[in-house]
Design an enzyme around this catalytic site. Structure first.
Site: not given
Length: 287
Positions: A67, A69, A224
Site C-alpha cells: 500500500a 504507506l 475508504d
C-alpha cells in the site's frame, strides 16, 4: 513516493476532480503498489515488538500486498493465520516533504483549471490539500486505526452480513498492526461472485445498509470503501479491510445526511442542495 500513491488513490474516487480517463488509470493504484524491501520492514517490526521470527511462528518475507504507506505480510501467531500491516520505513519524513510540495502545487493547478474554464473541478480542488494532509497523518497512526476498527467491529456485533477482522493489541503499535486473516473475493469481481453462488443483489443491499448504519446510526464509519478494501467471504459476508481512513460524524451532520437521503430518494432537488449546503459541501451562493 508514498504520498503521491496515496493522492492517486484518493483522486481515483473523485470524478468531480478528474476526468474519467485519468480516474480509470489511477484505479490501478488501489491495490497494485510495490512493497518495500524486507530488510527495512524487519527493522520496523523488531524496533516495535521484537524480531518477526521470535514473535511469530512463521512470517512470510514476501509481502501479500503493498500500500502507499505500509504493506501486509502473512504470518502465524499463536496458531492462527494473521495479516501483519507494517508502516513503510522512513515514510514520515517523506510525507512531510511531499505535503509541502503539494501545498505549493495545488493552488497553481486550481488557477490553471479556472483559466481552462473548468470551474467545477477548480472548486472541488479547494480544500483538497488540507483534507488530504489530515487524512494521511491519521492513516499513518496504526494505534488510531486499531481503535477505530474495534469500535466499528463492536457496532456490528451480531450482524451476520458484515465481517470485520479482529486485532491483536499485544503485538500492535503505532507502526505495526496485527489482524485476523480473512480471505475473500473482491467485491467488484461480480462474475466470480456469481460463479461461486453468491447473490450479488443481496450483497449490494447489505453493503448499502452497512454504510448507512455507520453514517446515519453509529456516527463512526470506514471512509475508504474502494474495491481493494471490500471483499466477500465464503459465507457471503462483506469483509471490510483497512480502517486507516475512518472518521466520526457529529449528530448535527448525521441529521443533515438523513435530510440529504430523504430528499434524494424523493427526487427533491432543492432539498438535496439545501442539505449539501448544510453539510458544507456547497457554498451558500452556489448557482
Amino acid at each position: 513516493g508514498p504520498t503521491y500513491i496515496k493522492l492517486g488513490q484518493v483522486l481515483s474516487t473523485r470524478p468531480d476532480v478528474l476526468p474519467r480517463p485519468y480516474i480509470d488509470e489511477l484505479v490501478e493504484l488501489q491495490d497494485d503498489v510495490p512493497p518495500a524491501p524486507y530488510d527495512e520492514v524487519e527493522s520496523v517490526i523488531q524496533g516495535d515488538i521484537g524480531h518477526p521470527d521470535e514473535v511469530f511462528e512463521t512470517f512470510e518475507r514476501d509481502a501479500l500486498s503493498g500500500a502507499s504507506l505500509g504493506q501486509v505480510h502473512v504470518a502465524y501467531y499463536r496458531g492462527e493465520k494473521v495479516a501483519v500491516k507494517v508502516r513503510r520505513p522512513g515514510v514520515e519524513s517523506l510525507v512531510r516533504a511531499d505535503l509541502r510540495v503539494l501545498n505549493i502545487c495545488l493552488p497553481v493547478v486550481r488557477r490553471v483549471a479556472r483559466a481552462l474554464g473548468e470551474e467545477a473541478h477548480a472548486d472541488s480542488l479547494e480544500g483538497l490539500a488540507e483534507d488530504f494532509e489530515r487524512r494521511i497523518k491519521e492513516e499513518m497512526n496504526y494505534r488510531r486505526e486499531r481503535s477505530m476498527l474495534e469500535e466499528i467491529r463492536d457496532n456490528f456485533e451480531g450482524d451476520e452480513s458484515v465481517r470485520i477482522p479482529r486485532s491483536y493489541p499485544e503485538v500492535s503499535t503505532e507502526r505495526v498492526l496485527v489482524l485476523e486473516y480473512v480471505r475473500g473475493v473482491k467485491i467488484n469481481d461480480v462474475r466470480r461472485l456469481e460463479r461461486v453462488g453468491h447473490d450479488t443483489e443481496r450483497i449490494a443491499e447489505n453493503l448499502e445498509k452497512a454504510y448507512l448504519k455507520m453514517t446515519l446510526v453509529d456516527g463512526v464509519f470506514h471512509g475508504d470503501p474502494h474495491p481493494g478494501n471490500l471483499a466477500v467471504n465464503a459465507d457471503g459476508q462483506i469483509v471490510i479491510y483497512d480502517f486507516g481512513m475512518s472518521g466520526r460524524l457529529s449528530p448535527s451532520l448525521q441529521d443533515t445526511l438523513v435530510d440529504f437521503y430523504l430528499a434524494a430518494s424523493s427526487r427533491d432537488a432543492d432539498g438535496v442542495v439545501d442539505a449539501m449546503i448544510g453539510m458544507g459541501t456547497l457554498d451558500r451562493d452556489i448557482d
